[in-house]
Design an enzyme around this catalytic site. Structure first.
Site, PDB file in Angstrom:
ATOM      1  CE1 TYR A 208      25.141 -90.293  28.498  1.00 45.01           C
ATOM      2  CE2 TYR A 208      25.003 -92.076  26.919  1.00 45.01           C
ATOM      3  CZ  TYR A 208      25.389 -91.592  28.156  1.00 45.01           C
ATOM      4  OH  TYR A 208      26.048 -92.420  29.021  1.00 45.01           O
ATOM      5  CG  HIS A 237      27.311-103.835  17.405  1.00 40.97           C
ATOM      6  ND1 HIS A 237      26.221-104.086  18.205  1.00 40.97           N
ATOM      7  CD2 HIS A 237      28.090-102.976  18.105  1.00 40.97           C
ATOM      8  CE1 HIS A 237      26.330-103.414  19.335  1.00 40.97           C
ATOM      9  NE2 HIS A 237      27.458-102.740  19.312  1.00 40.97           N
ATOM     10  CG  ASN A 265      34.396-107.082  30.603  1.00 40.03           C
ATOM     11  OD1 ASN A 265      34.811-105.936  30.690  1.00 40.03           O
ATOM     12  ND2 ASN A 265      33.374-107.527  31.321  1.00 40.03           N
TER      13      ASN A 265
END
Ligand code: TSX
Ligand code: MN
Length: 604
Positions: A208, A237, A265
């Site tokens: 994953y 980050h 977003n």
């Protein structure tokens, strides 16, 4: 296609001897290679074709239900000295770690193909970019790495060139070595080990995301942050976004938020209508990782080391992120989403269609929980975003005007404030965090600090990391201003005070105007806060008093907060730089001074 670089061939041979694959395939990154792999994965069920009329080139992968997220307790940083990993990491002695994980790798690729993936993190011609090679037995990983990195022949050529140059200097070739196997997907036999001193990653037992796509969190953040410290740059980050004003000037902003604050977003924000009409544009450089270093002019220049987005699907909608939704209509790999009756991808928060089959392939039944896994993902090339900036390919990177930290803070923290200087800004980043919302993580409404949003990703001791951040403040540096934002402050009625999303551009406008010396502010003990008149909120339907509340600085509340920040810094022990503690004390004293007259007034 063995490499011209002896050191790389030797490592690949050693790994093949250990893992015993039936075949070794060197990935060249070509379309033919990608098509063949895709056909093979469609044939054996690793990938499922989605509706090709509505979503051409889109596929779905369902991961093992016990393998759906990064696993922090099995993520280790293996440095010679435990103190160098720090209390922010799980540590294991490197020799013991190699022995433990090599035993799992022994013979694990029997009957399988071993893929050798040369990749470059960042534009292939950028001096800020760094290369790696991931060896994996997962074709799904190959397909994802092809989207997320510059993978294949050009990367191999750069690795060979840099390797030869290193050898000529008498140094060792410095590409990151990543070894990955999906193993048996047994949660008890799963490790993601980092050996920063050896530029090595070993990941076993998960297929994953961040556990398996080793270029992302493992290389670009954990190993990257360690490399960055020794070479004088920052691996963060952070999203990177360009804000173009009506005059055609673009300011680049890098921003770090803990998870579930809407980083993707913000990276793809669409300006409010009035701003669009005036000519404002928002450009996406990256949504997750930022590598930056001082340029010759003293400014920080940034690249996005990634070439794609590995974004969380749930919540992605026309209303929250139209650019992301537009990006993933074609040539996208979906992982663990639901599908509609006509085989289109679906997730919670998507206001179109309805789930027929859930993320595990079962007929959808609300009793089984959400249709899409809450951590389900899309993998898509960054170039597919309508807001994609061609500057993302610029070898020099983009100059950063402002660094923005943020968190989900229902109370206390204003909509936006500016740190008074770099050291104060580093403290603001160190202190950042979110109040927990998801009941799944335990207590709700508890503040979890997550310095610079790097808690799970800093590959070394946080105390040393803070010191590294402070070290950029030196003669000749023209550093970005540092800000903190909070889109999530709530009123007494429990409702969000700020509309967020596109309207966040109003806050970004104040931020870049501050950088240009064009916007006003009020100085407070916690930094510079806009007055109501300093923000452009004309035409915005805010409730009565909302802006006043959003910009309020509660001195008593902040005194308690700053005291808590002091305790947090203490938890990293002696490696936390004295300069940061001094900054914390300065603010505590300034708050006490401001509070004093009121106290006296109350007492008399
Ligand atoms: O991503 C978000 N952003 C950043 C956008 C550029 N989200 C979603 C967070 C989960 C990933 C937000 N949620 C933001 C935000 O700025 N703000 C909020 C809180 C909020 C939610 C709903 C409303 C308003 C604020 N709805 C109405 O005002 C109608
Ligand atoms: Mn991330």
């Amino acid at each position: 296609m063995p490499s011209r670089l002896e050191a790389l061939n030797r490592w690949v041979d050693d790994v093949a001897r250990l893992t015993q694959p039936d075949r070794v395939h060197w990935c060249d990154g070509s379309d033919a290679e990608a098509n063949a792999l895709r056909a093979q994965m469609l044939a054996n069920g690793t990938l499922i074709e989605l509706n090709q009329d509505t979503h051409p080139g889109c596929t779905l992968h369902r991961s093992h239900p016990s393998d759906v997220a990064r696993v922090e307790h099995l993520t280790l940083v293996c440095t010679k000295h435990e103190e160098d990993a720090g209390p922010n990491n799980h540590w294991m002695d490197p020799a013991a770690a190699h022995e433990k994980i090599d035993a799992l790798f022994a013979g694990c690729m029997k009957g399988r193909t071993m893929y050798v993936i040369p990749y470059c993190m960042g534009p292939i011609d950028s001096p800020i970019s760094r290369c790696g090679v991931e060896i994996t037995d997962s074709p799904y990983v190959v397909a994802n790495m092809r989207v997320m990195t510059r993978m294949g022949a050009p990367a191999l050529a750069r690795i060979e060139c840099e390797g030869s140059e290193a050898l000529a200097r008498g140094a060792q070739p410095a590409f990151v070595k990543g070894l990955h196997s999906i193993g048996e997907l047994d949660p008890e036999r799963r490790f993601i080990m980092h050996f920063p001193e050896e530029l090595t990653i070993k990941s076993y037992g998960s297929g994953y995301g961040g556990n398996a796509l080793l270029g992302k969190k493992c290389h670009a953040l954990r190993i990257g942050s360690f490399q960055a410290k020794s070479e004088g740059w920052l691996a963060e980050h952070m999203l990177i976004v360009g804000i173009e004003n009506p005059q055609g000037e673009t300011h680049y902003v890098a921003a770090a938020f803990p998870s579930a604050c809407g980083k993707t977003n913000l990276a793809m924000l669409i300006p409010p209508e009035g701003y669009r009409e005036k000519g404002w544009k928002v450009w996406t450089i990256g949504d997750d990782i930022c590598w930056m270093r001082p340029g010759a002019d003293g400014r920080l220049y940034a690249i996005n080391p990634e070439a794609g987005f590995f974004g969380v699907a749930p919540g992605t909608d026309k209303s929250t992120n139209p650019n992301a939704l537009a990006s993933i209509q074609h040539d996208t790999i979906f992982t663990n989403v639901a599908v509609t009756a006509d085989n289109q991808p679906w997730w919670e928060g998507l206001h179109e269609g309805a789930p027929a089959t859930d993320w595990q392939g079962r007929p959808y039944d609300a009793k089984n929980g959400p249709a899409a896994h809450p951590n389900s993902r899309f993998t898509v090339s960054a170039k597919q975003a309508p807001s994609w900036s061609p500057k993302a390919e610029d070898a020099q990177g983009v100059p950063i005007s402002a660094i923005v930290f943020g968190g989900r803070r229902p109370s206390l923290v204003p909509l936006v404030f500016e740190a008074r200087d770099w050291a104060h800004g580093v403290l603001v980043g160190a202190a950042m965090g979110s109040e927990t919302t998801a009941a799944a993580t335990g207590a709700v409404g508890v503040l979890r600090r997550d310095s610079m949003a790097m808690k799970p990703f800093c590959g070394y001791n946080y105390g040393d990391y803070f010191a590294h951040w402070l070290s950029f403040d030196k003669a000749g540096a023209k550093l970005p201003k540092i800000f903190h934002v909070n889109w999530f402050r709530k009123g007494a009625d429990g409702k969000f005070l700020w509309p967020g999303f596109g309207d966040n551009l109003r806050v970004l406008e104040w931020i870049i105007d501050r950088c240009d010396g064009k916007a006003g502010a009020q100085e407070t003990p916690i930094g510079f806060v806009p007055r109501e008149s300093d923000l452009h909120v004309e035409g915005l339907a805010l409730r009565d008093g909302a802006l006043d509340e959003l910009l309020d600085v509660d001195l008593d509340g902040w005194a308690a907060e700053v005291e808590d920040i002091g305790r947090y810094l203490d938890s990293f022990g002696t490696r936390t730089p004295e300069r940061l503690r001094a900054e914390q004390r300065r603010i505590a004293e300034s708050l006490a001074r401001e509070n004093e007259p009121q106290r006296r007034a109350v007492a008399s």
